[in-house]
Enzyme design. Sequence first.
Site, PDB file in Angstrom:
ATOM      1  N   ASP A  94       0.829  -1.201   0.000  1.00 46.54           N
ATOM      2  CA  ASP A  94       0.000   0.000   0.000  1.00 46.54           C
ATOM      3  C   ASP A  94       0.868   1.256   0.000  1.00 46.54           C
ATOM      4  OD1 ASP A  94      -2.335   1.512   0.127  1.00 46.54           O
ATOM      5  OD2 ASP A  94      -3.195   0.345   1.770  1.00 46.54           O
ATOM      6  N   ASP A 101     -10.894   1.929  -3.074  1.00 45.01           N
ATOM      7  CA  ASP A 101     -11.326   1.523  -1.737  1.00 45.01           C
ATOM      8  C   ASP A 101     -12.840   1.407  -1.654  1.00 45.01           C
ATOM      9  OD1 ASP A 101      -8.873   1.220  -0.688  1.00 45.01           O
ATOM     10  OD2 ASP A 101      -8.889   3.008   0.576  1.00 45.01           O
TER      11      ASP A 101
HETATM   12  C1  GLA Z   1      -5.715   1.882   2.289  1.00 45.47           C
HETATM   13  C2  GLA Z   1      -6.115   0.735   1.397  1.00 45.47           C
HETATM   14  C3  GLA Z   1      -7.180  -0.084   2.062  1.00 45.47           C
HETATM   15  C4  GLA Z   1      -6.661  -0.587   3.386  1.00 45.47           C
HETATM   16  C5  GLA Z   1      -6.191   0.567   4.250  1.00 45.47           C
HETATM   17  C6  GLA Z   1      -5.481   0.081   5.474  1.00 45.47           C
HETATM   18  O1  GLA Z   1      -6.753   2.790   2.446  1.00 45.47           O
HETATM   19  O2  GLA Z   1      -6.528   1.202   0.156  1.00 45.47           O
HETATM   20  O3  GLA Z   1      -7.565  -1.150   1.244  1.00 45.47           O
HETATM   21  O4  GLA Z   1      -5.613  -1.491   3.153  1.00 45.47           O
HETATM   22  O5  GLA Z   1      -5.283   1.403   3.538  1.00 45.47           O
HETATM   23  O6  GLA Z   1      -5.026   1.114   6.260  1.00 45.47           O
END
Ligand code: GLA
Length: 670
Positions: A408, A473
């Site tokens: 990420d 997300d």
């Molecule tokens: C980001 C990612 C999510 C999740 C969060 C965790 O927002 O896109 O899918 O993994 O971080 O903190």
Amino acid sequence: MLALLATRQEVPACMPEEAVVSLSPEFGAGFSGSAGVQIHRGGTQWSVYSQIQSVSIEENNRLSIVSRCRGTEIELTHRLGLDCDSDVLSASTELCNIGDSRLSVEQCNAPSIPVPLDYNKILGFQGRWANEFQLQPVDRFMGTYLRENRSGRTSHDSFPGVIIHTEQTNEGSGAAYGLHLGWSGNHRIRIDEQFVGRSYAQLGELFFPGELSLDPNQSYCSPVLYGATTNNGLSALSRCFHRYVRSHLTDARMAGKAKLVHFNTWEAMYFDLTPMRLQALADSAAEVGAERFVLDDGWFKNRKSDCAGLGDWTVDKTVFPDGLGSLIDYVHAKDMEFGLWIEPEMVNPNSELYRAHPDWVLSAPPAPLILSRNQLVLDLTRTEVQDYLFNCIDVLLNQYPIAYLKWDMNRVINQPGNANGRAVTHYQTLALYELLSRVRAAHPKVEIESCSSGGGRADFGILGYTDRIWPSDSNDALDRLTIQKGFSMFFPAELMGAHVGPKDCHITGRSISIATRTGVALFGDMGIEANLLEMDNEEKGVLTEAVALHKQHRQLIHNGDLVRLDTSKRENSFGIIAANQQEAIFSYALLNSPATTTMGRLRFRGLDEHTLYKLTIVWPSPASSIPSSSSSSILDVINGSVVSGEALMNVGLQLPIMQPTSLLVFHLTS
Ligand code: GLA
């Protein structure tokens, strides 16, 4: 012949001859638009005027053109490759400083692409967190269409791709160019229409002031521009890119490997992790058919919220007193692979790493450090930072049987300065690639997902190092249909993480049926990201069936040819067709209430006219669960019948009465 056809006539009050739109148009040649290469040495030697030195044709349709400019003392190498199978052009510009002083580089774009004047429609991308890949249609105009990205990552708002097409072009027919820059840092896309009656597109990296300069004999190579052209509509254009990604950018170690159905803990548990609940989730995940269990954020030292912990990549002993081993064993015993979330490029000020090395972050003094999601960005261009991060990841992957990393990156890099005060986004991007390739070299079996607060890092550059992209997300199935459509312009389905979220979407608050949530997630690399412990048995039953259906058809979904259908704004429809056209799967979703009492026809595309297809409604299951009219449904009549490709495409199927936010999936076999 081409030169002859390009003969232009002198026009009053204009230059007798305009400088050509060459691969890198030149100021020295009198080019009045955006010169492809913009350089200087302390304010002089800025006017590039080069002469071709050599042209060489290499294997696999690759062409290199070397040219030199005596005045500015640079050498340019334009590399063009045309892949015969996909029809995708790859093109780059390499700039070498052949002088004996330092060369400042302000711009070195990938080769410029002349755009026919009647390609006067621009289909670009806009977006934001949780709503990425939104198509942005614009009429080309005299002047400059300009999209710039200074976010230090590929970005949510300015995906580095653009489609240019004629007024007549739609999904199934018409002429279009598609252009994409394979780069995960800052970029610029411009399409100029000049008053002299011509147009060109230029894509390249965007530099902060002073970011790039070259020592004598040092070179810079632009990111690769990927381009395709078609006369057969936007879906055909996408298929070129999909084929190219499959044959050139999908790593050989993934060949023939099925994409596993994920369970991801994020929306199920957030930071509230306990081994007991994780085990219970693993039980349920296995029951519904998941094949990989991904432990998302929250597993490492002091990570109880997004305020602390990034940088300290050791297991939180308060949550997992004996480490991750027993959870992984449990997951394996349920026949699932284990995956882990990491965000290596970041550090929370509240971390041991930051306390020990506050100087390791990117910054722009005297401005105060700007926190975003309570975190700062590590300067990956420092060897000690690279080594530290590689070592953390290497230790984890050696210690535990981790098959998958969700990598990420959760903030923009808006203060991209290193300790010497230089802007370094270019080098930071290369350093990220270097770190990823070190991890892959040391642990070749581990698959890596590219996530950046959802779809902030989706491009062909990152695909050199990663195997899956998390496009957004937002697990809101309705929003996902639009996001997935935009994503599909350049990326094939198997790269697209698509998860079934909770009934009430955590991001939009919208409540969507399990049939629709699963029906949307079927068409990517499917996963589940909801709290299964709270899901009722009926929902779990539908989910289990959908996962089984995905597994049954994923070979087709992940290898077939995509056609998006032209629909009204109330609808979304597409299909995936096997190369031999003997099998296909189509989705039709009704987003809003229909305008008319009776629904329209679904006209399939991409089938073989002469083939007879057996048409089966495979989702929702059973088809009769679709709320319908008082009389019997067309679905009952049509399900299982045999119809020619010609009739399905030219006449189309009468759609049943449907409720908004519902969808149907048709499977066709010869
Ligand atoms: C980001 C990612 C999510 C999740 C969060 C965790 O927002 O896109 O899918 O993994 O971080 O903190």
